[in-house]
Design a protein around this motif. Structure first.
Motif, PDB file in Angstrom:
ATOM      1  N   ASP A 134      48.496  46.437   5.829  1.00  0.00           N
ATOM      2  CA  ASP A 134      48.767  45.497   4.734  1.00  0.00           C
ATOM      3  C   ASP A 134      47.898  44.253   4.865  1.00  0.00           C
ATOM      4  O   ASP A 134      47.331  43.764   3.880  1.00  0.00           O
ATOM      5  N   VAL A 135      47.839  43.708   6.066  1.00  0.00           N
ATOM      6  CA  VAL A 135      47.052  42.495   6.291  1.00  0.00           C
ATOM      7  C   VAL A 135      45.573  42.756   6.032  1.00  0.00           C
ATOM      8  O   VAL A 135      44.869  41.913   5.457  1.00  0.00           O
ATOM      9  N   MET A 136      45.107  43.939   6.401  1.00  0.00           N
ATOM     10  CA  MET A 136      43.701  44.285   6.213  1.00  0.00           C
ATOM     11  C   MET A 136      43.379  44.485   4.736  1.00  0.00           C
ATOM     12  O   MET A 136      42.388  43.942   4.221  1.00  0.00           O
ATOM     13  N   ILE A 137      44.225  45.230   4.010  1.00  0.00           N
ATOM     14  CA  ILE A 137      43.926  45.568   2.621  1.00  0.00           C
ATOM     15  C   ILE A 137      44.251  44.423   1.672  1.00  0.00           C
ATOM     16  O   ILE A 137      43.451  44.059   0.806  1.00  0.00           O
ATOM     17  N   LEU A 138      45.428  43.835   1.817  1.00  0.00           N
ATOM     18  CA  LEU A 138      45.843  42.781   0.889  1.00  0.00           C
ATOM     19  C   LEU A 138      45.153  41.453   1.179  1.00  0.00           C
ATOM     20  O   LEU A 138      44.799  40.710   0.251  1.00  0.00           O
ATOM     21  N   GLY A 139      44.952  41.135   2.459  1.00  0.00           N
ATOM     22  CA  GLY A 139      44.332  39.862   2.804  1.00  0.00           C
ATOM     23  C   GLY A 139      42.832  39.940   2.991  1.00  0.00           C
ATOM     24  O   GLY A 139      42.141  38.927   2.917  1.00  0.00           O
ATOM     25  N   GLY A 140      42.318  41.146   3.243  1.00  0.00           N
ATOM     26  CA  GLY A 140      40.889  41.307   3.456  1.00  0.00           C
ATOM     27  C   GLY A 140      40.422  40.933   4.848  1.00  0.00           C
ATOM     28  O   GLY A 140      39.216  40.810   5.088  1.00  0.00           O
ATOM     29  N   PHE A 141      41.360  40.757   5.787  1.00  0.00           N
ATOM     30  CA  PHE A 141      41.004  40.334   7.135  1.00  0.00           C
ATOM     31  C   PHE A 141      40.577  41.522   7.993  1.00  0.00           C
ATOM     32  O   PHE A 141      41.083  42.634   7.846  1.00  0.00           O
ATOM     33  N   SER A 142      39.667  41.264   8.912  1.00  0.00           N
ATOM     34  CA  SER A 142      39.100  42.319   9.740  1.00  0.00           C
ATOM     35  C   SER A 142      40.079  42.749  10.834  1.00  0.00           C
ATOM     36  O   SER A 142      40.798  41.932  11.402  1.00  0.00           O
ATOM     37  N   VAL A 143      40.075  44.053  11.111  1.00  0.00           N
ATOM     38  CA  VAL A 143      40.886  44.582  12.209  1.00  0.00           C
ATOM     39  C   VAL A 143      40.037  44.842  13.442  1.00  0.00           C
ATOM     40  O   VAL A 143      40.558  45.231  14.487  1.00  0.00           O
ATOM     41  N   VAL A 144      38.737  44.650  13.326  1.00  0.00           N
ATOM     42  CA  VAL A 144      37.834  44.870  14.458  1.00  0.00           C
ATOM     43  C   VAL A 144      37.106  43.578  14.779  1.00  0.00           C
ATOM     44  O   VAL A 144      37.014  42.666  13.954  1.00  0.00           O
ATOM     45  N   GLY A 145      36.590  43.493  15.986  1.00  0.00           N
ATOM     46  CA  GLY A 145      35.877  42.301  16.421  1.00  0.00           C
ATOM     47  C   GLY A 145      36.497  41.711  17.665  1.00  0.00           C
ATOM     48  O   GLY A 145      37.452  42.252  18.241  1.00  0.00           O
ATOM     49  N   ASP A 146      35.955  40.582  18.098  1.00  0.00           N
ATOM     50  CA  ASP A 146      36.475  39.903  19.285  1.00  0.00           C
ATOM     51  C   ASP A 146      37.875  39.367  19.026  1.00  0.00           C
ATOM     52  O   ASP A 146      38.248  39.042  17.891  1.00  0.00           O
ATOM     53  N   SER A 147      38.648  39.240  20.079  1.00  0.00           N
ATOM     54  CA  SER A 147      39.997  38.707  19.964  1.00  0.00           C
ATOM     55  C   SER A 147      39.961  37.212  19.647  1.00  0.00           C
ATOM     56  O   SER A 147      39.138  36.476  20.187  1.00  0.00           O
ATOM     57  N   VAL A 148      40.852  36.799  18.771  1.00  0.00           N
ATOM     58  CA  VAL A 148      40.958  35.380  18.426  1.00  0.00           C
ATOM     59  C   VAL A 148      41.377  34.558  19.634  1.00  0.00           C
ATOM     60  O   VAL A 148      40.980  33.399  19.801  1.00  0.00           O
ATOM     61  N   ASN A 149      42.162  35.151  20.513  1.00  0.00           N
ATOM     62  CA  ASN A 149      42.721  34.424  21.657  1.00  0.00           C
ATOM     63  C   ASN A 149      41.750  34.284  22.821  1.00  0.00           C
ATOM     64  O   ASN A 149      42.090  33.680  23.834  1.00  0.00           O
ATOM     65  N   ASP A 150      40.541  34.841  22.681  1.00  0.00           N
ATOM     66  CA  ASP A 150      39.579  34.768  23.782  1.00  0.00           C
ATOM     67  C   ASP A 150      38.557  33.656  23.580  1.00  0.00           C
ATOM     68  O   ASP A 150      37.431  33.730  24.061  1.00  0.00           O
ATOM     69  N   GLY A 151      38.960  32.605  22.863  1.00  0.00           N
ATOM     70  CA  GLY A 151      38.017  31.536  22.548  1.00  0.00           C
ATOM     71  C   GLY A 151      37.444  30.853  23.770  1.00  0.00           C
ATOM     72  O   GLY A 151      36.249  30.562  23.841  1.00  0.00           O
TER      73      GLY A 151
END
Length: 248
Positions: A134-151
């Motif tokens: 839902d978050v990927m399709i409705l919001g357009g946010f990516s499910v792949v890539g670096d973790s947000v928490n690894d800043g």
């Protein structure tokens, strides 16, 4: 027609589900809501509430674009749309300029069906909840890539310096009369930049406001949070981050 079977609001499918890390894919029964609109251009009918709305219900998390936001998005898109597509944030940024109407009655009715023990809505036909899909399709946010928490791990010395510089800008606003980095003051600080050397920090400032208002809002809804600045810096460099899992 009279002979047509009644339409179901959901369907169930048996499919393989699992983790690629462990190479284990058991068959599981999944339930999906069926679309109710007949075409892509026809809006879905809005159901009437099944229960009386709570008179004390107050939903504050419905965010609308701030004044001049569409203009700022247009200015930034002309320069950075290719980079946004590389980072996987082009679609969610562009969708932030639209004002989606809020139906408090529907939200209030859904709140009666929410079960915090399982984080699901309990409908007459079964349980349902927001999923990563839902978050990927409705919001357009990516499910792949670096973790947000690894800043802290992913920031190079150069990027860490950019984060520190943006934090100084934020501190200036916090020390002002408003006592916070309000969205309007933040836009005023970065949107008026005309120096070519300041375009990069304007881009980071733009992304920080977008993240604070539409993606990771903090307790103070009208303040740019310090927590989004490392994320904004990495996105401004074309780094693809898995934003969708962080939102689930």
């Amino acid at each position: 027609m009279a002979n047509e079977p009644p339409l179901s609001i959901y369907q169930q499918k048996l499919d393989l589900m699992g983790s690629t890390n462990h190479h284990h894919f058991p068959q599981r029964l999944a339930t999906f809501l069926n679309p109710v609109a007949k075409t892509l251009h026809e809006p879905a009918p809005i159901s009437k509430p099944t229960k009386q709305p709570n008179p004390h219900f107050n939903f504050k998390q419905w965010r609308h674009p701030p004044a001049k936001w569409a203009k700022w998005v247009d200015q930034m898109a002309r320069k950075h749309s290719t980079l946004w597509k590389q980072s996987g944030i082009f679609n969610p940024i562009m969708s932030s300029i639209y004002k989606t109407p809020c139906n408090p009655n529907i939200i209030s009715t859904l709140s009666h069906l929410w079960t915090p023990q399982t984080n699901t809505f309990v409908f007459p036909w079964g349980e349902a909840t927001l999923t990563l899909e839902d978050v990927m399709i409705l919001g357009g946010f990516s499910v792949v890539g670096d973790s947000v928490n690894d800043g802290s791990v992913a920031l190079t010395p150069d990027l860490a310096g950019k984060v520190e510089k943006m934090n100084r800008f934020r501190s200036e606003l916090v020390r002002s009369k408003s006592k916070k980095a309000s969205h309007s003051k933040w836009m005023q600080m970065f949107m008026t930049n005309t120096n070519e050397q300041e375009h990069e920090q304007e881009h980071v400032g733009f992304l920080a406001l977008w993240l604070s208002r539409f993606v990771f809002p903090s307790g103070d809804q009208d303040s740019v949070g310090k927590h989004v600045i490392p994320i904004a810096v990495r996105l401004s460099q074309g780094v693809k981050l898995a934003l969708a899992p962080a939102l689930c």
